[in-house]
Write a protein that holds these residues in place. Structure first.
Motif, PDB file in Angstrom:
ATOM      1  N   LYS A  63       0.866  -1.197   0.000  1.00  0.00           N
ATOM      2  CA  LYS A  63       0.000   0.000   0.000  1.00  0.00           C
ATOM      3  C   LYS A  63       0.903   1.248   0.000  1.00  0.00           C
ATOM      4  O   LYS A  63       1.979   1.206  -0.585  1.00  0.00           O
ATOM      5  N   GLU A 155      -9.731  -0.541  -1.875  1.00  0.00           N
ATOM      6  CA  GLU A 155      -9.424   0.854  -1.515  1.00  0.00           C
ATOM      7  C   GLU A 155      -9.551   1.749  -2.739  1.00  0.00           C
ATOM      8  O   GLU A 155      -9.980   2.903  -2.639  1.00  0.00           O
ATOM      9  N   GLY A 269      -7.135 -10.318   3.194  1.00  0.00           N
ATOM     10  CA  GLY A 269      -7.932  -9.732   4.282  1.00  0.00           C
ATOM     11  C   GLY A 269      -7.408 -10.254   5.598  1.00  0.00           C
ATOM     12  O   GLY A 269      -7.770 -11.356   6.016  1.00  0.00           O
ATOM     13  N   LEU A 289      -3.061 -12.475  -0.824  1.00  0.00           N
ATOM     14  CA  LEU A 289      -2.678 -11.080  -1.048  1.00  0.00           C
ATOM     15  C   LEU A 289      -2.612 -10.470   0.349  1.00  0.00           C
ATOM     16  O   LEU A 289      -3.610 -10.423   1.067  1.00  0.00           O
ATOM     17  N   GLY A 291      -1.557  -7.518   3.057  1.00  0.00           N
ATOM     18  CA  GLY A 291      -1.271  -6.106   3.291  1.00  0.00           C
ATOM     19  C   GLY A 291      -0.370  -5.934   4.504  1.00  0.00           C
ATOM     20  O   GLY A 291       0.833  -6.218   4.457  1.00  0.00           O
TER      21      GLY A 291
HETATM   22  P1  PGA Z   1      -4.524  -6.631   4.992  1.00  0.00           P
HETATM   23  O1  PGA Z   1      -4.739  -6.044   3.496  1.00  0.00           O
HETATM   24  O2  PGA Z   1      -3.727  -7.892   4.850  1.00  0.00           O
HETATM   25  O3  PGA Z   1      -3.805  -5.547   5.724  1.00  0.00           O
HETATM   26  O4  PGA Z   1      -5.883  -6.895   5.540  1.00  0.00           O
HETATM   27  C1  PGA Z   1      -4.967  -6.893   2.421  1.00  0.00           C
HETATM   28  C2  PGA Z   1      -5.132  -6.073   1.159  1.00  0.00           C
HETATM   29  O5  PGA Z   1      -5.667  -4.966   1.231  1.00  0.00           O
HETATM   30  O6  PGA Z   1      -4.745  -6.508   0.055  1.00  0.00           O
END
Ligand code: PGA
Length: 314
Positions: A63, A155, A269, A289, A291
């Protein structure tokens, strides 16, 4: 874990198929389809997916975090943690890091020394070049060394009003530029509470169907329930498996069983080093995935190690 697919399950799938929809049972490579089940499937016109292996793909999404100094340390630490936890990772998985756009060439230069990961952009625009102040061309991302690009992250959909039509345009130009798109889709908390999850996912999948099929084949999907992103509240294994099965079935109906078997679906997530293995063993999930937890190289390496072939088949 190995599952036996029986004639009863085939009958049940046939009963539950609604309104002219083809009944479908999703079988993983290690699952055993009994002879009776195969006969029953032929009689009732139920499709049992062919059995193929999909290569795990684990992507770090930084991000709007990190800078050149951070990237430098991160690459070295990731290389050493992977050598320790999962030395054979490169042969078995696709490891990707998506830093902020200005760091794409930096991340690539660092990886090139040891071929640790591939690099992704977090977004791209729908044009090759021109008067689009602040946007990033997919062709430039490619030129700077990205192999992948994240498209339609929640986002971006929420904060920058990205629509399914825009997502479809981005998928197309990203592929034209030589990038592999990771397309995100997922319901928000209101959708889930009002039982609209499947409708929302089906709508988001229209982006995949509105590009030519030879383009769709290049797409990786990431199921990311919006309520689970950055909240520490990851979805349960049952919730993830249910939506993943829905996605594969929807794709099977639209693009065929082989397509639906081949496409990779990641989960995102609140994935972290503690819950990664639980997620890695979910049927039909091919990676993550990540974050927040990806910002610590040691934790990202542990998440990657959860997708070890051995760990997942036990
Ligand atoms: P997170 O984000 O692992 O911080 O929940 C995942 C993402 O937005 O791809």
């Amino acid at each position: 874990m190995r599952r036996f697919i029986t004639a009863d399950e085939v009958r049940k799938a046939a009963r539950e198929a609604s309104g002219g929809e083809k009944a479908f049972i999703y079988a993983e490579k290690e699952d055993v389809v009994t002879d009776e089940a195969r006969d029953m499937a032929r009689t009732l016109g139920v499709v049992i997916s062919s059995e193929i292996t999909r290569r795990p793909c684990i992507c770090a999404n930084f991000k709007m975090n990190g800078g050149p100094g951070f990237m430098d340390k991160y690459a070295a630490e990731l290389a050493s943690c992977l050598a320790q936890f999962y030395p054979e990772y490169a042969a078995e998985t696709d490891v990707i890091v998506a830093p902020p756009a200005p760091l794409v060439p930096v991340a690539l230069a660092l990886s090139n020394k040891k071929a640790i990961y591939s690099v992704a952009g977090q977004n791209c625009y729908i044009k090759e070049s021109g008067a689009f102040t602040g946007e990033v061309s997919p062709y430039l991302l490619r030129e700077c060394g990205a192999d992948y690009v994240i498209i339609g992250h929640s986002e971006r959909r929420k904060l920058f009003a990205e629509t399914d039509a825009l997502v479809a345009q981005k998928l197309k130009i990203a592929i034209d530029a030589g990038l592999t798109p990771i397309m995100c889709l997922g319901e928000n908390i209101d959708d889930r509470k009002t039982a609209k999850t499947f409708a929302v996912i089906a709508q988001m999948l229209t982006a995949l169907y509105s590009i030519p099929i030879e383009y769709s084949k290049k797409v990786i999907l990431a199921y990311e329930p919006v309520w689970a992103i950055g909240t520490g509240m990851n979805a349960s294994s049952e919730q993830i498996a249910e939506v993943c099965a829905f996605i594969r079935k929807n794709i099977m109906v639209k693009l065929g069983v082989d397509f639906s078997n081949a496409i990779r679906i990641l989960y995102g997530g609140s994935v972290n080093e503690t819950n990664a293995l639980e997620i890695a063993v979910i049927k039909g999930i091919d990676g993550a995935l990540v974050g927040g937890a990806s910002l610590k190289a040691v934790n990202f390496a542990k998440i990657i190690a959860a997708f070890k072939t051995d760990a997942r088949s036990n």
